[in-house]
Design a protein around this motif. Structure first.
Motif, mmCIF file in Angstrom:
data_model
loop_
_atom_site.group_PDB
_atom_site.id
_atom_site.type_symbol
_atom_site.label_atom_id
_atom_site.label_comp_id
_atom_site.label_asym_id
_atom_site.label_seq_id
_atom_site.Cartn_x
_atom_site.Cartn_y
_atom_site.Cartn_z
ATOM 1 N N GLY A 1 -10.467 94.488 31.977
ATOM 2 C CA GLY A 1 -10.874 93.602 33.067
ATOM 3 C C GLY A 1 -11.089 92.182 32.581
ATOM 4 N N SER A 2 -12.321 91.716 32.680
ATOM 5 C CA SER A 2 -12.630 90.354 32.234
ATOM 6 C C SER A 2 -14.085 90.283 31.812
ATOM 7 C CB SER A 2 -12.356 89.338 33.357
ATOM 8 O OG SER A 2 -13.185 89.608 34.476
ATOM 9 N N LEU A 3 -14.435 89.189 31.153
ATOM 10 C CA LEU A 3 -15.810 88.893 30.784
ATOM 11 C C LEU A 3 -16.294 87.792 31.713
ATOM 12 C CD1 LEU A 3 -17.933 89.712 28.641
ATOM 13 C CD2 LEU A 3 -17.106 87.796 27.248
ATOM 14 N N THR A 4 -17.471 87.987 32.297
ATOM 15 C CA THR A 4 -17.963 87.090 33.337
ATOM 16 C C THR A 4 -19.197 86.325 32.875
ATOM 17 O OG1 THR A 4 -17.107 88.444 35.152
ATOM 18 C CG2 THR A 4 -18.961 87.022 35.662
ATOM 19 N N ALA A 5 -19.254 85.048 33.243
ATOM 20 C CA ALA A 5 -20.437 84.208 33.021
ATOM 21 C C ALA A 5 -20.920 83.662 34.356
ATOM 22 C CB ALA A 5 -20.120 83.060 32.065
ATOM 23 N N PHE A 6 -22.234 83.568 34.498
ATOM 24 C CA PHE A 6 -22.889 83.147 35.740
ATOM 25 C C PHE A 6 -23.922 82.085 35.381
ATOM 26 C CE2 PHE A 6 -26.491 83.644 38.649
ATOM 27 C CZ PHE A 6 -25.896 83.728 39.895
ATOM 28 N N ARG A 7 -23.903 80.962 36.082
ATOM 29 C CA ARG A 7 -24.877 79.895 35.822
ATOM 30 C C ARG A 7 -26.013 79.985 36.831
ATOM 31 N NH1 ARG A 7 -22.153 74.325 35.017
ATOM 32 N NH2 ARG A 7 -21.931 74.368 37.284
ATOM 33 N N LEU A 8 -27.240 80.050 36.336
ATOM 34 C CA LEU A 8 -28.375 80.251 37.221
ATOM 35 C C LEU A 8 -28.564 79.103 38.204
ATOM 36 C CD1 LEU A 8 -31.177 81.772 34.935
ATOM 37 C CD2 LEU A 8 -29.452 82.943 36.298
ATOM 38 N N ALA A 9 -28.370 77.874 37.756
ATOM 39 C CA ALA A 9 -28.733 76.720 38.577
ATOM 40 C C ALA A 9 -27.995 76.677 39.908
ATOM 41 C CB ALA A 9 -28.485 75.434 37.795
ATOM 42 N N ASP A 10 -26.698 77.004 39.901
ATOM 43 C CA ASP A 10 -25.899 76.858 41.118
ATOM 44 C C ASP A 10 -25.043 78.085 41.439
ATOM 45 O OD1 ASP A 10 -24.127 76.694 39.032
ATOM 46 O OD2 ASP A 10 -23.333 74.717 39.551
ATOM 47 N N ARG A 11 -25.238 79.186 40.686
ATOM 48 C CA ARG A 11 -24.503 80.433 40.890
ATOM 49 C C ARG A 11 -22.999 80.271 40.692
ATOM 50 N NH1 ARG A 11 -27.314 84.887 44.002
ATOM 51 N NH2 ARG A 11 -29.503 84.306 43.946
ATOM 52 N N ALA A 12 -22.609 79.287 39.895
ATOM 53 C CA ALA A 12 -21.197 79.139 39.538
ATOM 54 C C ALA A 12 -20.792 80.299 38.629
ATOM 55 C CB ALA A 12 -20.965 77.809 38.846
ATOM 56 N N VAL A 13 -19.511 80.702 38.723
ATOM 57 C CA VAL A 13 -19.015 81.872 37.999
ATOM 58 C C VAL A 13 -17.732 81.512 37.263
ATOM 59 C CG1 VAL A 13 -18.227 84.271 38.215
ATOM 60 C CG2 VAL A 13 -20.008 83.401 39.732
ATOM 61 N N TRP A 14 -17.615 82.001 36.028
ATOM 62 C CA TRP A 14 -16.400 81.874 35.232
ATOM 63 C C TRP A 14 -16.010 83.253 34.712
ATOM 64 C CZ3 TRP A 14 -20.527 78.714 35.162
ATOM 65 C CH2 TRP A 14 -20.336 77.317 35.312
ATOM 66 N N SER A 15 -14.736 83.416 34.370
ATOM 67 C CA SER A 15 -14.320 84.670 33.763
ATOM 68 C C SER A 15 -13.274 84.420 32.688
ATOM 69 C CB SER A 15 -13.765 85.643 34.814
ATOM 70 O OG SER A 15 -12.568 85.154 35.368
ATOM 71 N N SER A 16 -13.229 85.341 31.722
ATOM 72 C CA SER A 16 -12.248 85.310 30.653
ATOM 73 C C SER A 16 -11.514 86.642 30.657
ATOM 74 C CB SER A 16 -12.957 85.092 29.307
ATOM 75 O OG SER A 16 -12.041 85.155 28.237
ATOM 76 N N PRO A 17 -10.237 86.686 31.006
ATOM 77 C CA PRO A 17 -9.516 87.954 31.084
ATOM 78 C C PRO A 17 -9.441 88.656 29.728
ATOM 79 C CG PRO A 17 -8.288 86.192 32.178
ATOM 80 C CD PRO A 17 -9.393 85.542 31.418
ATOM 81 N N ALA A 18 -9.429 89.973 29.765
ATOM 82 C CA ALA A 18 -9.281 90.745 28.536
ATOM 83 C C ALA A 18 -7.964 90.407 27.852
ATOM 84 C CB ALA A 18 -9.339 92.233 28.855
ATOM 85 N N LEU A 19 -7.984 90.368 26.543
ATOM 86 C CA LEU A 19 -6.779 90.069 25.778
ATOM 87 C C LEU A 19 -5.955 91.314 25.486
ATOM 88 C CD1 LEU A 19 -8.256 87.472 23.266
ATOM 89 C CD2 LEU A 19 -7.012 87.058 25.398
#
Length: 280
Positions: A254-272
């Protein structure tokens, strides 16, 4: 309760499970600066992936700029070290077990919290029982943390393994009390209608009509806080307002997900790679 910290940003990352390359890509993508930001990791730092040693060394190097709660795979590794359990063919812990700095990493890992509370958020690897307020859960986690961080931590782990009791009572004592705290916070997905734990099912909630996802149990006392958790890759990333699921299954393709507390922005890094198989 946790105090307010004057950080630029706080980012929360889901289950890494030894996916070091994807973690580094994600860290770069979000622009994490350890001089100004803090990183929260929702447990399962290691196992099943190929880069366990690199993951632990990196996170340990961040010092006070990282908060990692313990997941079931992290506790499993400590149990392997203690002699409580043995590895299975699916485990990928050998790099850690043979590392020259193994003992230093083990000491760092066993002193990580089981639960973290700060500014209206609470982070746990798996889940919370509906009878627990956030304040009570903090106290219960501290009981486990005292054992894991203490001189007799190996004895504690040797007596920890198992799935019972499955129902919480405030008057539970000894290993039974500690075991259900650990099982809830590091392994929980489903509850029965009487709020007892069922640890066997691992799939999607819609595939278990007779069971209740822990986060959907009515009138749970922990609902005063926004809960951040991992552990349940079948959910993927979900933000329901009060509960944020962050295990998007990187180690399973799948992917690895990051979430920023301040504004609930989300990023992901797909599995290699998508070649790994096994159980969560």
């Amino acid at each position: 309760m946790g105090a307010t910290h004057p950080d630029r940003h706080r980012y929360v990352i889901g289950d890494v499970q030894g996916c070091f390359d994807e973690l580094q890509i994600l860290i770069q993508k979000i622009g994490f600066d350890p001089g100004q930001d803090r990183l929260w990791v929702a447990g399962d730092l290691i196992n099943r992936g190929p880069g366990n040693l690199a993951v632990l060394r990196y996170l340990k190097s961040l010092g006070e700029r990282v908060v990692c709660v313990l997941g079931n795979h992290d506790i499993f590794f400590l149990a392997v070290v203690s002699g409580a359990v043995s590895q299975t063919p699916e485990d990928t812990l050998q790099d850690l077990l043979e590392a020259p700095d193994r003992d230093e990493l083990v000491d760092w890992l066993r002193r990580r919290p089981l639960f973290h509370v700060e500014d209206g958020y609470a982070m746990v690897h798996a889940g919370l029982l509906p009878q627990w307020s956030v304040a009570q859960a903090e106290d219960l986690a501290a009981e486990v943390e005292c054992e894991l961080g203490g001189e007799h931590w190996q004895d504690f782990l040797r007596g920890l393994w198992g799935g019972k009791p499955c129902a919480w009572r405030d008057d539970l004592t000894g290993q039974d009390r500690l075991r259900i705290i650990v099982n809830a916070m590091s392994r929980l997905r489903f509850l029965r209608s009487d709020a007892s734990i069922d640890l066997k099912p691992k799939g999607r909630p819609e595939d278990q009509p007779g069971l209740i996802p822990w986060y959907a149990y009515p009138d749970a006392r922990w609902q005063t806080h926004t809960i951040l958790h991992g552990h349940w890759s079948a959910l993927g990333y979900r933000d329901t307002g009060g509960v944020i699921a962050l295990d998007s299954g990187c180690v399973w393709g799948g992917s690895l997900t990051a979430f920023r507390l301040a504004d609930r922005a989300v990023w992901s890094s797909p599995a290699l790679t998508t070649e790994r198989t096994g159980a969560e």
